[in-house]
Design a protein around this motif. Structure first.
Motif, mmCIF file in Angstrom:
data_model
loop_
_atom_site.group_PDB
_atom_site.id
_atom_site.type_symbol
_atom_site.label_atom_id
_atom_site.label_comp_id
_atom_site.label_asym_id
_atom_site.label_seq_id
_atom_site.Cartn_x
_atom_site.Cartn_y
_atom_site.Cartn_z
ATOM 1 N N ALA A 109 0.828 -1.203 0.000
ATOM 2 C CA ALA A 109 0.000 0.000 0.000
ATOM 3 C C ALA A 109 0.867 1.260 0.000
ATOM 4 O O ALA A 109 0.552 2.234 -0.694
ATOM 5 C CB ALA A 109 -0.929 -0.006 1.209
ATOM 6 N N ALA A 110 1.957 1.252 0.736
ATOM 7 C CA ALA A 110 2.848 2.411 0.768
ATOM 8 C C ALA A 110 3.510 2.626 -0.588
ATOM 9 O O ALA A 110 3.600 3.765 -1.070
ATOM 10 C CB ALA A 110 3.904 2.224 1.848
ATOM 11 N N VAL A 111 3.973 1.558 -1.214
ATOM 12 C CA VAL A 111 4.595 1.680 -2.538
ATOM 13 C C VAL A 111 3.575 2.176 -3.548
ATOM 14 O O VAL A 111 3.883 3.032 -4.388
ATOM 15 C CB VAL A 111 5.211 0.327 -2.974
ATOM 16 N N TRP A 112 2.350 1.679 -3.463
ATOM 17 C CA TRP A 112 1.292 2.115 -4.378
ATOM 18 C C TRP A 112 1.014 3.608 -4.215
ATOM 19 O O TRP A 112 0.856 4.336 -5.197
ATOM 20 C CB TRP A 112 0.034 1.290 -4.132
ATOM 21 N N GLN A 113 0.975 4.091 -2.974
ATOM 22 C CA GLN A 113 0.740 5.511 -2.724
ATOM 23 C C GLN A 113 1.878 6.366 -3.271
ATOM 24 O O GLN A 113 1.642 7.436 -3.844
ATOM 25 C CB GLN A 113 0.582 5.775 -1.222
ATOM 26 N N VAL A 114 3.118 5.920 -3.108
ATOM 27 C CA VAL A 114 4.262 6.683 -3.608
ATOM 28 C C VAL A 114 4.223 6.732 -5.128
ATOM 29 O O VAL A 114 4.437 7.787 -5.734
ATOM 30 C CB VAL A 114 5.588 6.068 -3.108
ATOM 31 N N ARG A 115 3.945 5.620 -5.778
ATOM 32 C CA ARG A 115 3.883 5.592 -7.243
ATOM 33 C C ARG A 115 2.718 6.421 -7.763
ATOM 34 O O ARG A 115 2.804 7.017 -8.817
ATOM 35 C CB ARG A 115 3.759 4.170 -7.745
ATOM 36 N N LYS A 116 1.613 6.454 -7.040
ATOM 37 C CA LYS A 116 0.440 7.204 -7.470
ATOM 38 C C LYS A 116 0.707 8.710 -7.420
ATOM 39 O O LYS A 116 0.253 9.447 -8.280
ATOM 40 C CB LYS A 116 -0.752 6.854 -6.587
ATOM 41 N N LYS A 117 1.473 9.165 -6.442
ATOM 42 C CA LYS A 117 1.755 10.589 -6.292
ATOM 43 C C LYS A 117 2.854 11.069 -7.236
ATOM 44 O O LYS A 117 2.935 12.250 -7.522
ATOM 45 C CB LYS A 117 2.165 10.892 -4.855
ATOM 46 N N ARG A 118 3.716 10.180 -7.706
ATOM 47 C CA ARG A 118 4.816 10.565 -8.572
ATOM 48 C C ARG A 118 4.261 10.958 -9.936
ATOM 49 O O ARG A 118 3.514 10.195 -10.544
ATOM 50 C CB ARG A 118 5.795 9.407 -8.716
ATOM 51 N N PRO A 119 4.630 12.144 -10.444
ATOM 52 C CA PRO A 119 4.133 12.533 -11.773
ATOM 53 C C PRO A 119 4.773 11.675 -12.860
ATOM 54 O O PRO A 119 5.962 11.369 -12.809
ATOM 55 C CB PRO A 119 4.558 13.990 -11.894
ATOM 56 N N SER A 120 3.977 11.270 -13.814
ATOM 57 C CA SER A 120 4.517 10.450 -14.895
ATOM 58 C C SER A 120 5.162 11.353 -15.941
ATOM 59 O O SER A 120 4.758 12.497 -16.157
ATOM 60 C CB SER A 120 3.402 9.627 -15.537
ATOM 61 N N ARG A 121 6.175 10.843 -16.581
ATOM 62 C CA ARG A 121 6.859 11.606 -17.623
ATOM 63 C C ARG A 121 6.083 11.502 -18.925
ATOM 64 O O ARG A 121 5.598 10.442 -19.287
ATOM 65 C CB ARG A 121 8.267 11.071 -17.833
ATOM 66 N N SER A 122 6.020 12.606 -19.623
ATOM 67 C CA SER A 122 5.338 12.587 -20.913
ATOM 68 C C SER A 122 6.292 12.049 -21.975
ATOM 69 O O SER A 122 7.501 11.917 -21.771
ATOM 70 C CB SER A 122 4.859 13.985 -21.293
ATOM 71 N N VAL A 123 5.770 11.772 -23.141
ATOM 72 C CA VAL A 123 6.592 11.248 -24.247
ATOM 73 C C VAL A 123 7.633 12.260 -24.666
ATOM 74 O O VAL A 123 8.775 11.916 -24.957
ATOM 75 C CB VAL A 123 5.673 10.847 -25.428
ATOM 76 N N GLU A 124 7.288 13.539 -24.657
ATOM 77 C CA GLU A 124 8.231 14.589 -25.055
ATOM 78 C C GLU A 124 9.412 14.662 -24.088
ATOM 79 O O GLU A 124 10.546 14.849 -24.513
ATOM 80 C CB GLU A 124 7.520 15.926 -25.107
ATOM 81 N N GLU A 125 9.154 14.516 -22.794
ATOM 82 C CA GLU A 125 10.237 14.578 -21.816
ATOM 83 C C GLU A 125 11.181 13.405 -21.972
ATOM 84 O O GLU A 125 12.399 13.569 -21.847
ATOM 85 C CB GLU A 125 9.667 14.585 -20.404
ATOM 86 N N THR A 126 10.684 12.229 -22.275
ATOM 87 C CA THR A 126 11.545 11.069 -22.420
ATOM 88 C C THR A 126 12.359 11.127 -23.708
ATOM 89 O O THR A 126 13.453 10.595 -23.774
ATOM 90 C CB THR A 126 10.741 9.773 -22.380
ATOM 91 N N GLU A 127 11.840 11.774 -24.755
ATOM 92 C CA GLU A 127 12.591 11.910 -26.004
ATOM 93 C C GLU A 127 13.756 12.871 -25.835
ATOM 94 O O GLU A 127 14.780 12.720 -26.498
ATOM 95 C CB GLU A 127 11.670 12.393 -27.117
ATOM 96 N N ASN A 128 13.645 13.862 -24.951
ATOM 97 C CA ASN A 128 14.711 14.854 -24.745
ATOM 98 C C ASN A 128 15.831 14.326 -23.877
ATOM 99 O O ASN A 128 16.868 14.951 -23.778
ATOM 100 C CB ASN A 128 14.136 16.126 -24.135
#
Length: 54
Positions: A34-53
């Motif tokens: 549950a703690a890991v799930w909460q941490v992953r849920k709060k972390r902003p996901s990277r967009s495709v543009e950010e990963t290409e740069n």
């Protein structure tokens, strides 16, 4: 010493502690998951543009 302290603090609720100690691997796994799930849920996901740069 610890048993006396637990008896004093928990009183009649001591049976709850016994159940926890018997199944602590299951309970701890659920709490960590549950703690890991909460941490992953709060972390902003990277967009495709950010990963290409990168």
């Amino acid at each position: 010493m610890v048993d006396a302290w637990l008896d004093f603090m928990l009183g009649p609720m001591r049976s709850v502690g016994d159940v926890y100690f018997e199944h602590q691997m299951i309970f701890n796994t659920l709490i960590v998951a549950a703690a890991v799930w909460q941490v992953r849920k709060k972390r902003p996901s990277r967009s495709v543009e950010e990963t290409e740069n990168l």
